[in-house]
Design an enzyme around this catalytic site. Structure first.
Site, PDB file in Angstrom:
ATOM      1  N   LEU A  92       0.543  -1.242   0.048  1.00 34.84           N
ATOM      2  CA  LEU A  92       0.026  -0.037   0.040  1.00 34.84           C
ATOM      3  C   LEU A  92       0.883   1.277   0.138  1.00 34.84           C
ATOM      4  CD1 LEU A  92      -2.545  -1.340   2.477  1.00 34.84           C
ATOM      5  CD2 LEU A  92      -3.379  -0.263   0.278  1.00 34.84           C
ATOM      6  N   SER A  93       0.757   1.837  -1.041  1.00 33.96           N
ATOM      7  CA  SER A  93       1.874   3.113  -1.330  1.00 33.96           C
ATOM      8  C   SER A  93       1.675   4.109  -0.257  1.00 33.96           C
ATOM      9  CB  SER A  93       1.541   3.809  -2.606  1.00 33.96           C
ATOM     10  OG  SER A  93       2.057   3.092  -3.737  1.00 33.96           O
ATOM     11  N   ALA A  94       2.838   4.895  -0.057  1.00 33.02           N
ATOM     12  CA  ALA A  94       2.786   5.988   1.028  1.00 33.02           C
ATOM     13  C   ALA A  94       1.434   6.904   0.999  1.00 33.02           C
ATOM     14  CB  ALA A  94       4.063   6.595   1.103  1.00 33.02           C
TER      15      ALA A  94
END
Length: 387
Positions: A92-94
């Site tokens: 899950l990207s930043a």
């Protein structure tokens, strides 16, 4: 309010976003979408934490607050959701990157969107929240991830089509053209069919190779796409393409294999300058196949450079306080790095936001300052097209 658990960590993250001013002014809808569709609704029950030596599991059932802390560990921190072998293969990207990329996409209600690289389905969910039901299609090469995302999107009551396939080589899930294309994995060169999939005037936001992301606009005649670099980030690469080079001292050691330097010279520069991320990005543009890694020693910063093959360079202080450049292999990577550094200074030390990318059917290149008349650098396999 519960100080722990997902709700407490969400509140702390939102406070950090406010303090930094990270909510995009031009896309106020993102704050509402983050609240309606928090990332914990799309996270698997097992995350992976780096303990300094290896990735270790963090299970929600066993460590509920540790799991939430890992998921919301910071504005600029991705949460690793899958390993392949011993390396991350999905995340899950930043939060800061997700907000910035979706802001760069300039989404409006009614837009048709292709989300390439579904992962857990969070970015597709956010896009669907903005555009409306039945307007977002997403493609995921991993059938297990696709099934997970499909279930979480259904739980959120979002009408998003999830297709299993190769987004790099395939097309929009239900055919036709879209207004926006959002990629969640890194490609060095943009597949031309991505440009063909987007209507004239539409936008493509994608991570560019090992560092950075760009927002391109398709020209009115559909013959090209070009636009500016919008920020820094490091994304996992296309699973169907060449493996991304590894950074860090281990990868450098594998390339060097203990070889003695073939040349040495005293460097008339402070290696601390290489900590400037605008310079780092300029080096990524000018010498795209080198990997640069820095670490601290007792004498000062040490910079390790390699080409993932058999050439290497090392910049480190010696006992007399001088900075020494050592290098070996068929290429003189240190010389290439210094030439690119000098070129960047000669251009006035531009910021990374002063760079852009143009994509045509036959060539792709990065440029600085001006897409037509500024200096340019070829991208990927199409290097011979540069002027």
């Amino acid at each position: 309010m519960d100080a722990g658990g997902p709700a407490g960590h969400r509140a702390r993250l939102n406070a950090q976003m406010d303090r930094r001013g990270a909510w995009p002014e031009d896309s106020p809808w993102l704050r509402e979408a983050f609240a309606a569709l928090p990332r914990d609704r799309f996270a698997p029950d097992r995350l992976w934490r780096w303990d300094g030596r290896a990735y270790v599991p963090v299970d929600r059932a066993d460590e509920p607050d540790g799991w939430a802390a890992e998921l919301y560990s910071g504005l600029d921190a991705a949460a690793v959701t899958q390993l392949t072998g011993d390396r991350p293969s999905s995340s899950l990207s930043a939060p800061s990157v997700v907000t910035d990329m979706l802001d760069s996409l300039r989404l409006e209600p009614g837009h048709r969107v292709w989300d390439v690289g579904t992962g857990q389905g969070w970015t597709a969910a956010l896009a669907a929240w903005r555009t409306g039901p039945g307007l977002v299609g997403t493609t995921e090469v991993d059938e297990h991830l696709a099934a997970f995302a499909r279930s979480r999107l259904a739980e959120a009551r979002l009408d998003v089509e999830v297709a299993v396939g190769d987004g790099t080589g395939g097309g929009v899930p239900d055919g036709g053209q879209v207004d926006r294309l959002h990629a969640t994995y890194a490609v060095e060169t943009v597949p031309w069919h991505w440009v063909e999939a987007v209507r004239p005037g539409g936008r493509i936001v994608y991570p560019w190779g090992r560092l950075g992301y760009a927002a391109l606009t398709v020209t009115d005649d559909g013959a090209a796409a070009h636009g500016w670099v919008h920020g820094l980030a490091q994304f996992m690469g296309d699973r169907t393409g060449p493996a991304q080079p590894s950074s860090g001292p281990g990868a450098y050691a594998r390339v060097r294999e203990g070889a003695e330097p073939e040349t040495r010279l005293i460097l008339p520069r402070d290696p601390a300058g290489l900590e400037d991320w605008h310079l780092r990005f300029a080096l990524r543009v000018a010498v795209p196949d080198i990997v640069l890694f820095s670490e601290q020693s007792g004498e000062g910063p040490v910079v390790l450079v390699h080409d993932s093959d058999c050439s290497w360079a090392e910049i480190r202080p010696d006992a007399d306080g001088r900075t020494v450049l050592s290098q070996g292999g068929p290429r003189r990577l240190g010389d290439e790095l210094l030439a690119a550094w000098s070129q960047w200074e000669g251009l006035g030390s531009p910021a990374l936001y002063d760079y852009g990318i143009t994509v045509t059917p036959d060539a792709q290149w990065a440029w600085q300052g001006d897409p037509d008349n500024g200096p340019r650098w070829p991208i990927g396999r199409l290097r011979q097209t540069t002027r």
